[in-house]
Motif scaffolding. Structure first.
Motif, mmCIF file in Angstrom:
data_model
loop_
_atom_site.group_PDB
_atom_site.id
_atom_site.type_symbol
_atom_site.label_atom_id
_atom_site.label_comp_id
_atom_site.label_asym_id
_atom_site.label_seq_id
_atom_site.Cartn_x
_atom_site.Cartn_y
_atom_site.Cartn_z
ATOM 1 N N LYS A 91 0.858 -1.198 0.000
ATOM 2 C CA LYS A 91 0.000 0.000 0.000
ATOM 3 C C LYS A 91 0.883 1.234 0.000
ATOM 4 C CE LYS A 91 -4.072 -2.036 0.444
ATOM 5 N NZ LYS A 91 -3.689 -3.029 -0.581
ATOM 6 N N TRP A 92 0.739 2.037 -1.026
ATOM 7 C CA TRP A 92 1.516 3.277 -1.053
ATOM 8 C C TRP A 92 0.572 4.439 -1.300
ATOM 9 C CZ3 TRP A 92 1.848 -0.662 -4.654
ATOM 10 C CH2 TRP A 92 1.273 -0.392 -5.898
ATOM 11 N N PRO A 93 0.957 5.617 -0.840
ATOM 12 C CA PRO A 93 0.124 6.791 -1.128
ATOM 13 C C PRO A 93 0.328 7.217 -2.577
ATOM 14 C CG PRO A 93 2.059 7.399 0.156
ATOM 15 C CD PRO A 93 2.159 5.938 -0.071
ATOM 16 N N GLN A 94 -0.486 8.103 -3.072
ATOM 17 C CA GLN A 94 -0.254 8.660 -4.407
ATOM 18 C C GLN A 94 1.031 9.491 -4.364
ATOM 19 O OE1 GLN A 94 -2.097 8.051 -7.196
ATOM 20 N NE2 GLN A 94 -3.098 6.557 -5.872
ATOM 21 N N ALA A 95 1.769 9.462 -5.471
ATOM 22 C CA ALA A 95 3.066 10.151 -5.490
ATOM 23 C C ALA A 95 2.905 11.637 -5.166
ATOM 24 C CB ALA A 95 3.731 9.959 -6.840
ATOM 25 N N TYR A 96 1.813 12.260 -5.661
ATOM 26 C CA TYR A 96 1.675 13.707 -5.437
ATOM 27 C C TYR A 96 1.460 14.047 -3.956
ATOM 28 C CZ TYR A 96 -3.390 13.042 -5.224
ATOM 29 O OH TYR A 96 -4.634 12.625 -4.866
ATOM 30 N N GLU A 97 0.905 13.071 -3.200
ATOM 31 C CA GLU A 97 0.705 13.323 -1.762
ATOM 32 C C GLU A 97 2.048 13.493 -1.053
ATOM 33 O OE1 GLU A 97 -1.977 10.591 0.356
ATOM 34 O OE2 GLU A 97 -2.629 9.891 -1.612
ATOM 35 N N GLN A 256 5.005 5.933 8.709
ATOM 36 C CA GLN A 256 4.766 5.857 10.153
ATOM 37 C C GLN A 256 3.348 6.277 10.502
ATOM 38 O OE1 GLN A 256 7.881 7.814 12.339
ATOM 39 N NE2 GLN A 256 9.412 6.323 11.691
ATOM 40 N N GLN A 257 2.819 7.241 9.751
ATOM 41 C CA GLN A 257 1.436 7.656 10.001
ATOM 42 C C GLN A 257 0.481 6.496 9.742
ATOM 43 O OE1 GLN A 257 0.693 11.166 7.695
ATOM 44 N NE2 GLN A 257 1.574 12.471 9.290
ATOM 45 N N ARG A 258 0.792 5.714 8.690
ATOM 46 C CA ARG A 258 -0.077 4.602 8.344
ATOM 47 C C ARG A 258 0.115 3.405 9.255
ATOM 48 N NH1 ARG A 258 -1.191 4.231 2.363
ATOM 49 N NH2 ARG A 258 -1.649 6.386 1.899
ATOM 50 N N ASN A 259 1.360 3.177 9.659
ATOM 51 C CA ASN A 259 1.672 1.930 10.354
ATOM 52 C C ASN A 259 2.023 2.107 11.817
ATOM 53 O OD1 ASN A 259 1.698 -0.004 7.944
ATOM 54 N ND2 ASN A 259 3.026 1.664 7.279
ATOM 55 N N GLY A 260 1.964 3.309 12.311
ATOM 56 C CA GLY A 260 2.397 3.546 13.684
ATOM 57 C C GLY A 260 3.911 3.579 13.747
ATOM 58 N N PHE A 261 4.436 3.740 14.931
ATOM 59 C CA PHE A 261 5.879 3.927 15.057
ATOM 60 C C PHE A 261 6.607 2.643 15.429
ATOM 61 C CE2 PHE A 261 4.358 8.137 14.979
ATOM 62 C CZ PHE A 261 5.397 8.901 14.479
ATOM 63 N N SER A 262 5.897 1.514 15.363
ATOM 64 C CA SER A 262 6.515 0.268 15.826
ATOM 65 C C SER A 262 7.704 -0.131 14.950
ATOM 66 C CB SER A 262 5.476 -0.850 15.836
ATOM 67 O OG SER A 262 4.908 -0.961 14.549
ATOM 68 N N GLY A 263 7.717 0.338 13.699
ATOM 69 C CA GLY A 263 8.811 -0.038 12.793
ATOM 70 C C GLY A 263 10.099 0.707 13.070
ATOM 71 N N GLY A 264 10.103 1.599 14.040
ATOM 72 C CA GLY A 264 11.330 2.340 14.355
ATOM 73 C C GLY A 264 11.402 3.626 13.575
ATOM 74 N N SER A 265 12.177 4.537 14.088
ATOM 75 C CA SER A 265 12.297 5.811 13.404
ATOM 76 C C SER A 265 13.605 5.848 12.628
ATOM 77 C CB SER A 265 12.270 6.947 14.421
ATOM 78 O OG SER A 265 12.693 8.117 13.772
#
Ligand SMILES: [Zn+2]
Length: 338
Positions: A91-97, A256-265
């Motif tokens: 899942k990816w956002p639109q490039a322009y976003e 991170q907005q989509r998946n939360g911060f669990s993946g690390g910064s």
């Protein structure tokens, strides 16, 4: 990419046969076929760009849900059904976003998936046309050698994607915007590959891989008239690094907005990585392996001068200066009037 062990009852079958296993109702079969066609087209393009000395290999599909790809010793590329599905479903956002109005406006909905799969097969193809198996026979199966191969494969596939995007959008997008879009595409495909984020085994962590991919996207020459700048010293290259990192950071924010911060910064990880010179250690591994790759493949291998090499150059310059001074003082002694 992750090698997989054949302990399940998965089969390795030609693409056509695999497509036949996908229900014909709905779009899935057509989407998958579009993805694999694009990947094969990309291999041809890479073969031309890199002037490779081997035939473009066939691609087979392994019917397992595991996300992976590998080179089969018999001389073909294998991607798993899991990898195909990963690219299609990421899942990816639109490039322009993320990139604003400078992103390509003509993007087909599957372009990110297609470019992602192209990058994956391009990575495996690099292992083949850079004769990594031959280099391994000579240097041994050490972790540092394996990591250098992965580094090489990541960066050549990235160069291939950049050349393809230049070909597709060179008339309508600026050079920097193409580089930023390449960074966007590779981010969304590689960021979410399972088991990609821990840096275990031979594969560097996502953070490390993406750092080098970004650097590569900055130092690639726009065309052959541009003077190579592998150590990123030219202001043009530095401006590109800023533009690409800005895109990468925007991607990570969105992730991170989509998946939360669990993946690390990754912003702090990148800083930490730079502070412990992580970025130079893999380059050092690569500088030991690259002369062999160059010799066996006949490809000119571009690479930043490693820190070790730079130190060697400085030491050699110092030694040469010392020798010169010695000679001069000897000459003065000799010429002194008696
Ligand atoms: Zn690999």
């Amino acid at each position: 990419m992750e090698d997989f062990v054949a302990i399940d009852d998965a089969r390795t079958i030609p693409i056509e046969e695999y497509l036949g296993t996908i229900p014909s109702e709905g779009y899935r079969r057509a989407e998958t076929s579009g993805l694999t066609d694009f990947a094969l087209f990309f291999l041809d393009l890479m073969a031309r760009n890199f002037r490779v000395s081997i035939e473009v290999p066939p691609v087979f599909v392994r019917t397992t849900s595991r996300v992976g790809a590998e080179v089969n010793p018999l001389g073909f590329i294998v991607v798993t059904a899991g990898m195909i599905n990963h690219c299609l479903d990421a899942k990816w956002p639109q490039a322009y976003e993320i990139l604003g109005n400078k992103a390509p406006a003509v993007v087909g909905e599957n372009l990110v998936a297609r470019l992602g799969m192209a990058w994956v097969v391009g990575h495996e193809f690099t292992h083949m046309f850079h004769f990594h198996h031959e280099v391994e026979r000579r240097l041994g199966n050490k972790k540092s050698v394996q990591r250098a191969f992965e580094h090489d494969a990541d960066l050549c596939a990235t160069a291939g994607i950049f050349r393809l995007l230049q070909h597709m959008f060179g008339q309508v997008m600026s050079d920097t915007d193409i580089r930023r879009y390449a960074s966007f595409v590779l981010f969304w495909i590689i960021r979410s590959i399972p088991d990609n984020n821990n840096g275990a085994g031979i594969h560097p962590s996502f953070s490390e891989r993406f750092f080098h991919i970004s650097l590569k996207l900055a130092i690639l020459q726009e065309n052959s008239s541009e003077i190579p700048d592998p150590n990123a010293r030219h202001p043009r290259t530095i401006a590109r690094i800023d533009a690409i990192l800005e895109a990468a950071v925007a991607c990570e924010h969105a992730y991170q907005q989509r998946n939360g911060f669990s993946g690390g910064s990754y912003f702090t990880e990148w800083r930490k990585y730079l502070s412990v010179n992580g970025h130079t250690s893999i380059t050092r591994d690569w500088s030991k392996v690259s002369p062999w790759v160059q010799w066996l493949s006949g490809n000119q291998v571009d690479m930043p001068t490693s820190i070790l090499d730079q130190r060697k150059i400085v030491l050699e310059e110092r030694r040469a200066k010392k020798l010169k001074r010695k000679k001069q003082s000897l000459a003065r002694v000799k010429n002194r009037p008696r």
